[in-house]
Scaffold this active site. Structure first.
Site, mmCIF file in Angstrom:
data_model
loop_
_atom_site.group_PDB
_atom_site.id
_atom_site.type_symbol
_atom_site.label_atom_id
_atom_site.label_comp_id
_atom_site.label_asym_id
_atom_site.label_seq_id
_atom_site.Cartn_x
_atom_site.Cartn_y
_atom_site.Cartn_z
ATOM 1 N N CYS A 114 -1.163 -4.311 -3.348
ATOM 2 C CA CYS A 114 0.595 -4.048 -2.621
ATOM 3 C C CYS A 114 0.571 -2.912 -2.278
ATOM 4 O O CYS A 114 0.261 -2.195 -1.185
ATOM 5 C CB CYS A 114 1.234 -4.921 -4.378
ATOM 6 S SG CYS A 114 2.882 -5.203 -2.814
ATOM 7 N N HIS A 115 1.481 -2.156 -2.671
ATOM 8 C CA HIS A 115 2.072 -0.787 -2.791
ATOM 9 C C HIS A 115 1.075 0.286 -3.292
ATOM 10 O O HIS A 115 1.165 1.114 -2.907
ATOM 11 C CB HIS A 115 4.024 -0.409 -3.150
ATOM 12 C CG HIS A 115 4.320 -1.227 -2.187
ATOM 13 N ND1 HIS A 115 4.894 -2.666 -1.636
ATOM 14 C CD2 HIS A 115 5.103 -0.388 -0.321
ATOM 15 C CE1 HIS A 115 6.000 -2.943 -1.207
ATOM 16 N NE2 HIS A 115 6.101 -2.167 -0.298
#
Length: 188
Positions: A113-114
């Site tokens: 994800c991030h």
């Protein structure tokens, strides 16, 4: 999931407040089920706050401060996502050094994800194939990464995925790469 064994392998999970809870708990449980030994490493002390999207989730006890952590004591590194988590980690010098050491030692690193924001500030993405949450695409390509919109991308021990929906594929590849061990192509 527990088809491959990583018995006795120590896996660092690097995170801080704002971590996307399922991106911590799902791979953590996969590592444990495969016989690995997860350790929560953080620049925070005491506990870190997990989130389910924008809602507060559980808190998790920090096992080891990142300033005292040594990549040489671990077989692999997992960096979960969460916007706040990733944004705070990426500017922490101890977290950067800890992460970079895994690449220097050719050890598996996984990020979802991030989480790959951390890899930009650690200067390890140039020429590497990876994916992330779609909003990081420009940041990663500007840092020299070859970004693709795929469920899970593996490049010489570097495992990346886009979001919680990708966790089954991510977890399977994390276990596979840890089981394989060091990768000569896993370099900064």
């Amino acid at each position: 999931m527990a088809e491959q064994s990583i018995a006795g392998k120590k896996v660092a999970f690097l995170l801080t407040d704002g971590v996307e809870q399922v991106e911590l708990t799902s791979p953590w449980n996969a590592v444990k089920e495969a016989g690995g030994e997860p350790t929560l490493v953080s620049p925070a002390s005491g506990k870190v706050q997990g989130y389910n999207g924008t809602e507060k989730g559980e808190t998790f006890a920090v096992d080891l401060p990142v300033a005292q952590a040594d990549a040489g004591d671990f077989h692999a590194l997992v960096i979960p996502g969460g916007v706040v988590n990733a944004d705070h980690l990426r500017v922490d010098k101890d977290a950067q050094a800890f992460t970079r050491a895994f690449f220097e030692q050719h050890k598996p690193v996984a990020s979802i994800c991030h989480g790959p924001w951390m890899l930009i500030d650690t200067d390890v993405v140039r020429g590497r194939n990876l994916t992330s949450y779609h909003t990081l695409r420009t940041d990663l390509t500007n840092a020299g990464a070859n970004w693709t919109d795929e469920e899970c991308v593996v490049d010489q021990g570097l495992v990346t995925s886009r979001n919680p929906d990708d966790l089954p594929a991510f977890n399977a590849k994390v276990i596979e790469e840890i089981a394989e061990g060091e990768h000569a192509g896993q370099t900064p």
